[in-house]
Design a protein around this motif. Structure first.
Motif, mmCIF file in Angstrom:
data_model
loop_
_atom_site.group_PDB
_atom_site.id
_atom_site.type_symbol
_atom_site.label_atom_id
_atom_site.label_comp_id
_atom_site.label_asym_id
_atom_site.label_seq_id
_atom_site.Cartn_x
_atom_site.Cartn_y
_atom_site.Cartn_z
ATOM 1 N N PRO A 1 -37.780 -7.984 78.382
ATOM 2 C CA PRO A 1 -38.278 -6.609 78.336
ATOM 3 C C PRO A 1 -38.086 -5.885 79.675
ATOM 4 C CG PRO A 1 -40.100 -8.159 78.407
ATOM 5 C CD PRO A 1 -38.853 -8.971 78.252
ATOM 6 N N LYS A 2 -37.898 -4.597 79.574
ATOM 7 C CA LYS A 2 -37.827 -3.774 80.784
ATOM 8 C C LYS A 2 -39.124 -2.970 80.857
ATOM 9 C CE LYS A 2 -32.842 -3.562 80.629
ATOM 10 N NZ LYS A 2 -32.595 -4.129 79.268
ATOM 11 N N ILE A 3 -39.859 -3.227 81.895
ATOM 12 C CA ILE A 3 -41.167 -2.585 82.029
ATOM 13 C C ILE A 3 -41.163 -1.748 83.309
ATOM 14 C CG2 ILE A 3 -43.655 -2.981 82.307
ATOM 15 C CD1 ILE A 3 -43.166 -5.685 80.819
ATOM 16 N N VAL A 4 -41.624 -0.528 83.194
ATOM 17 C CA VAL A 4 -41.734 0.316 84.375
ATOM 18 C C VAL A 4 -43.161 0.214 84.906
ATOM 19 C CG1 VAL A 4 -41.623 2.664 85.267
ATOM 20 C CG2 VAL A 4 -39.958 1.903 83.575
ATOM 21 N N ALA B 1 -37.630 2.062 78.078
ATOM 22 C CA ALA B 1 -38.553 1.064 78.610
ATOM 23 C C ALA B 1 -39.268 0.395 77.444
ATOM 24 C CB ALA B 1 -39.550 1.718 79.547
ATOM 25 N N ASP B 2 -39.504 -0.906 77.583
ATOM 26 C CA ASP B 2 -40.236 -1.615 76.537
ATOM 27 C C ASP B 2 -41.729 -1.628 76.827
ATOM 28 O OD1 ASP B 2 -37.854 -2.566 75.080
ATOM 29 O OD2 ASP B 2 -37.467 -3.622 76.953
ATOM 30 N N GLY B 3 -42.069 -1.290 78.027
ATOM 31 C CA GLY B 3 -43.481 -1.258 78.384
ATOM 32 C C GLY B 3 -43.669 -0.431 79.644
ATOM 33 N N VAL B 4 -44.886 0.069 79.833
ATOM 34 C CA VAL B 4 -45.203 0.811 81.055
ATOM 35 C C VAL B 4 -46.536 0.291 81.585
ATOM 36 C CG1 VAL B 4 -45.766 3.045 82.062
ATOM 37 C CG2 VAL B 4 -43.949 2.895 80.357
ATOM 38 N N PRO C 1 -50.383 -1.584 71.450
ATOM 39 C CA PRO C 1 -51.184 -1.316 72.659
ATOM 40 C C PRO C 1 -50.745 -2.134 73.877
ATOM 41 C CG PRO C 1 -52.489 -2.398 70.937
ATOM 42 C CD PRO C 1 -51.203 -1.982 70.309
ATOM 43 N N GLN C 2 -50.174 -3.317 73.636
ATOM 44 C CA GLN C 2 -49.793 -4.163 74.778
ATOM 45 C C GLN C 2 -48.637 -3.572 75.587
ATOM 46 O OE1 GLN C 2 -50.224 -5.127 71.656
ATOM 47 N NE2 GLN C 2 -50.926 -7.246 71.483
ATOM 48 N N ARG C 3 -47.991 -2.542 75.056
ATOM 49 C CA ARG C 3 -46.851 -1.981 75.771
ATOM 50 C C ARG C 3 -47.267 -1.000 76.864
ATOM 51 N NH1 ARG C 3 -42.003 -3.201 73.317
ATOM 52 N NH2 ARG C 3 -42.117 -3.622 71.083
ATOM 53 N N PRO D 1 -39.283 -11.064 86.643
ATOM 54 C CA PRO D 1 -38.672 -9.905 87.290
ATOM 55 C C PRO D 1 -38.608 -8.676 86.391
ATOM 56 C CG PRO D 1 -36.969 -11.398 86.548
ATOM 57 C CD PRO D 1 -38.273 -12.012 86.138
ATOM 58 N N ASN D 2 -39.457 -8.621 85.373
ATOM 59 C CA ASN D 2 -39.290 -7.573 84.366
ATOM 60 C C ASN D 2 -39.934 -6.240 84.713
ATOM 61 O OD1 ASN D 2 -39.268 -10.363 83.279
ATOM 62 N ND2 ASN D 2 -38.472 -9.304 81.491
ATOM 63 N N VAL D 3 -40.891 -6.268 85.619
ATOM 64 C CA VAL D 3 -41.534 -5.001 85.963
ATOM 65 C C VAL D 3 -40.804 -4.382 87.147
ATOM 66 C CG1 VAL D 3 -43.632 -3.906 86.805
ATOM 67 C CG2 VAL D 3 -43.780 -5.649 85.054
ATOM 68 N N ARG D 4 -40.318 -3.183 86.956
ATOM 69 C CA ARG D 4 -39.620 -2.463 88.020
ATOM 70 C C ARG D 4 -40.547 -1.368 88.530
ATOM 71 N NH1 ARG D 4 -33.969 -1.959 84.658
ATOM 72 N NH2 ARG D 4 -33.567 -4.194 84.565
#
Lengths: 163, 682
Positions: free
Chosen positions: A6-9, A59-62, A99-101, A33-36
């Protein structure tokens, strides 16, 4: 969904959570390393539009992270971030987003470990959910595109009438 | 015109290069990111050679934007900004991205770490193109300083600054300066008399030509910012004219009304309705306690007025608001005692012979209500056994998690005083004995040798319900002795509770006025717990003493002096730099809805009634950006964190997601490498 990463901001406030991430680094705490990270001065700076934009861009999550309530560098602005967060989260969940996103995390400058754990937890959760593909879904719907074009056209017409 | 971006990826020796393929990141950035004209990797960017690399490129390649991918901006942002500035590029056109603390040091997979680094570099590159040149402002520093709190920390700070020749305003809430230290008998571990070392400092402050003291006064309002704070002080009505009073004390002597002194004597003694808290008070000018004064409550008496030789009594005196201007503020508001009635099983307030540490402190004091005699509540019986209970309200998840820091040593001091003054046996009930400072452990050793009894365990209960014949008439301390592994009941005559130090009840309120924050426990938060212990997040506001966390006298003094040194440094420099990261409102777009007005904790947004728009007061804005994200008309711009900049950063940081999600037909144009997916064209 094998090998899905996942790509998470992560919107991190300059004073607490960004420093927590710095501390996690200095302490060589390992996390996925997924949270940028995007640095903002305060979690209160996080405009709901940024969150929507992030999702719309793929983004898959924030994650929004700030100082603990009562410890804000700007006295109380994290409360305002919290207020917005829950309102936006409710809206997003109502729209069908899991909600987890979208998570809010408090991490003081001393809590590198806690931030790393939060990142790990969220990455796992989002990985389990799979990709969001909001951007694709958005772009793939020709009707929506048409509707948008229609609105633009109407708007232009209206402007012409005014001028 | 397109910007010319230079990208510099640091190896940091092997700190970054060991986990990230830095060459690949630099190569990729040079090829794939739009407007990048130079992209390099280098061993140590922060070295003078690394900086020179940037400076030369700015000059020779005509770079208009610089991105440095290295360590945390908190570490080296200044370094690279300076390098840019040296080469004639505005320092705010340089953006750092953190690929060490946030990537290489926390990752385990080289490929994934490299991907993450690319995203961060792309984000910074996209963002930097939207950055604007900004100029730092300067503010002159007013050489006067406000010290809030006249305890030992505040006094030390006051004296340091006043002796250096700078004017100081000292505000103290009580009628006299001195603080808690004035109440103590002896100080640990040296056992010198507290008053003997404090009172000379007090009178020095009182007489100092550079000090203007406001006692029986409180800070009402603070506005402005570093260099030029405007402060309103409420001088509470003393009902004694300060200028006329000579401090002879006849009024106090003749006053017929006696009341229990809950402040200075901790409820152990009496004072008059017109009083100075203690004989060595500075200033000597007394105060009328209007809640108890017979004239104020019943309209009779006026004895003080009749006996005053200088006609200094003024029953009609009103509170006065005094305005001062200062460049810096030192907060030294100290602590308050934990309310022991919150732990009912220890019996304070219910069992007569359970005392707090402050009560016991006054009892031991030769100038105190018992003349220094250690006696039970009846005022005459000498106790045979005394229990001292540690950690009352501290190190307790139900009350305060923190360690109060001073109580172990104070308990040892009490033990010594009891053994010295009486024939009583002393028991100390401790969880852990904490004696970390200079000569403290030696003092503990000394008490072990003097015969104080130590029981390791948290006391469960103090009760007067006797179960055994020899417990009759005693207080029984029920405790688990964790060293013996057994429950014990120890009958004693007197119990002293080592109550915790707590933040002042109105610490938060004052914090709001000053724009400084409190920790979860309520202590003021310093700028950095290790490297900046006296500054706060608000420039020009410093903290000293126990208001920042429980601490003993030497630490408070050290912090008071440290805060003064910081202030003196500011005054000597003469001016302070103001970060240009602030909000501004476009009057054309502002609808005057005033949503932003209430969001600002610094009241930096004012409303222009005439024009019907809001306006940011630049000097007061701290740049959090909360108003920016709240403005429904997008009329507010946060300098250096504008919507465009963050949106661009998002585009960069999600470049791969955007590339994945983009339908083939919507391929972007204007990219210089159409084969690979360009960044920044979304």
């Amino acid at each position: 969904m094998e090998n899905f990463e996942p790509k998470i901001v992560g919107f991190l406030c300059n004073w607490c959570s960004y420093r927590a991430a710095d501390l996690a680094g200095s302490a060589r705490i390992k996390y996925p390393p997924n949270v940028r990270v995007i640095r903002v001065m305060c979690s209160g700076r996080v405009d709901p539009a940024f969150v929507l934009k992030a999702f719309s861009m793929g983004a898959d999550g924030v994650m929004v992270a700030g100082c603990h309530p009562g410890e804000c560098h700007y006295i109380e602005q994290n409360y305002k971030a919290m207020r917005r967060f829950y309102m936006l989260k409710q809206t997003l969940v109502a729209m069908g987003l899991e909600p987890q996103r979208f998570e809010l995390v408090w991490a003081s400058a001393a809590e590198g470990q806690q931030l790393a754990e939060a990142i790990e937890r969220m990455t796992d959760n989002v990985r389990r959910l799979g990709p969001l593909r909001w951007a694709e879904n958005w772009a793939d719907d020709p009707q929506r595109e048409e509707a948008l074009q229609h609105i633009v056209k109407e708007h232009e017409e209206a402007l012409e009438v005014i001028s | 015109m397109a910007e010319r971006v230079g990208i510099y990826v640091c190896h940091c020796g092997s700190n970054i290069a060991g986990m990230i393929d830095v060459e690949e990141v630099a190569r990729w950035a040079g090829q794939s990111i739009k407007d990048v004209v130079v992209s390099r990797d280098y061993k140590f960017m922060c070295s003078s050679l690394g900086q020179k690399l940037i400076e030369d490129d700015i000059r020779e390649q005509g770079l208009t934007r610089v991105v440095v991918a290295a360590c945390s901006p908190h570490l080296h942002e200044k370094t690279f900004r300076r390098a840019c500035q040296n080469a004639g590029l505005n320092q705010y056109l340089c953006q750092m991205t953190n690929i060490r603390e946030h990537v290489s040091w926390v990752s385990t997979d080289r490929q994934k770490a490299t991907e993450k680094a690319k995203a961060l570099v792309a984000a910074a590159a996209e963002r930097v193109k939207h950055q604007r040149p900004l100029e730092q402002g300067f503010v002159k520093v007013n050489p006067a300083t406000l010290v809030i709190g006249g305890g030992i920390a505040g006094l030390q700070a006051t004296l340091e600054l006043a002796d250096a020749g700078y004017p100081v305003y000292l505000v103290e809430r009580e009628p006299s300066i001195g603080g808690h230290m004035a109440q103590f008998d002896k100080t640990f571990p040296t056992l010198d008399c507290s008053a003997c070392i404090l009172t000379p400092k007090m009178s020095e402050v009182g007489q100092h030509e550079n000090v203007k003291m406001f006692t029986y006064a409180e800070v009402e309002e603070v506005s402005g910012s570093v260099g030029c704070f405007k402060v309103k002080i409420r001088q509470k009505a003393r009902h004694v004219i300060f200028e006329k009073c000579t401090g002879c004390g006849i009024c106090v002597e003749k006053c017929p009304r006696k009341v229990v002194d809950n402040v200075f004597e901790a409820g152990m003694g009496y004072r008059k309705a017109i009083y100075t808290p203690f004989p060595q008070a500075v200033p000597r000018t007394p105060v009328i306690d209007t809640a108890n004064c017979t004239w104020f409550t019943r309209g009779k008496c006026q004895v003080c007025s009749k006996v005053c030789p200088t006609q200094a009594i003024d029953y009609d005196q009103k509170d006065e608001i005094i305005q001062i201007e200062v460049g810096n503020i030192i907060v030294a508001t100290g602590w308050k005692l934990f309310d022991c009635t919150r732990i009912p099983q220890y019996g304070y307030g219910r069992l007569a012979n359970v005392f707090t540490n402050m009560e016991f402190e006054r009892m031991c004091n030769a100038a105190g209500p018992t003349g220094g005699k250690i006696v039970l509540r009846d005022g005459k019986t000498e106790p045979r056994r005394i229990a001292i209970i540690h950690c009352v309200g501290s190190r307790d998840v139900r009350h305060n998690q923190y360690c109060s820091a001073v109580c172990c040593m104070a308990a040892l001091k009490f033990g010594h005083l009891v053994l010295e003054k009486t024939k009583a046996e002393v028991y100390s009930f401790y969880i852990d004995m904490r004696t970390p400072m200079k000569d403290y452990e030696e003092f503990y050793q000394r008490l072990l040798e003097e015969g104080m009894h130590f029981v390791r365990g948290k006391v469960a209960e103090v009760t007067d319900a006797a179960r055994l014949p020899d417990e009759q008439g005693s207080l029984i301390v029920q405790v688990e002795d964790t060293l013996l592994g057994t429950q014990r009941r120890i009958p004693v005559d007197m119990v002293v509770l080592m109550a915790a130090l707590e933040p002042q009840a109105d610490a938060k309120e004052l914090g709001l006025k000053l724009g400084i924050s409190c920790s979860m426990a309520g202590w003021y938060t310093e700028r950095h717990p290790k490297l900046d212990p006296v500054a706060t997040m608000t420039d020009g506001v410093f903290v000293a003493g126990a208001c920042q966390g429980p601490k003993d006298i030497p630490a408070s003094v050290a912090q008071g002096a440290a805060a003064a040194a910081r202030v003196a440094g500011m005054i000597t420099a003469g001016k302070v730099t103001i970060e240009p990261i602030i909000a501004s409102i476009d009057e054309q777009k502002c609808s005057g809805c005033r949503i932003c007005n209430n969001l600002c904790p610094y009241n930096a947004i004012e409303y222009d009634e005439e024009k019907g728009v809001s306006r940011v007061v630049a000097a007061m804005c701290k740049g959090c950006g909360t108003c920016v994200s709240a403005c429904p008309a997008n009329a507010i711009t946060g300098a250096h964190f504008s919507n465009e900049q963050i949106a661009a950063e998002l585009e960069g940081i999600l470049w791969d997601a955007i590339a994945d999600g983009r339908p083939a037909s919507a391929a972007p144009d204007g990219s210089k490498a159409p084969q690979s997916t360009p960044v920044g064209a979304a």
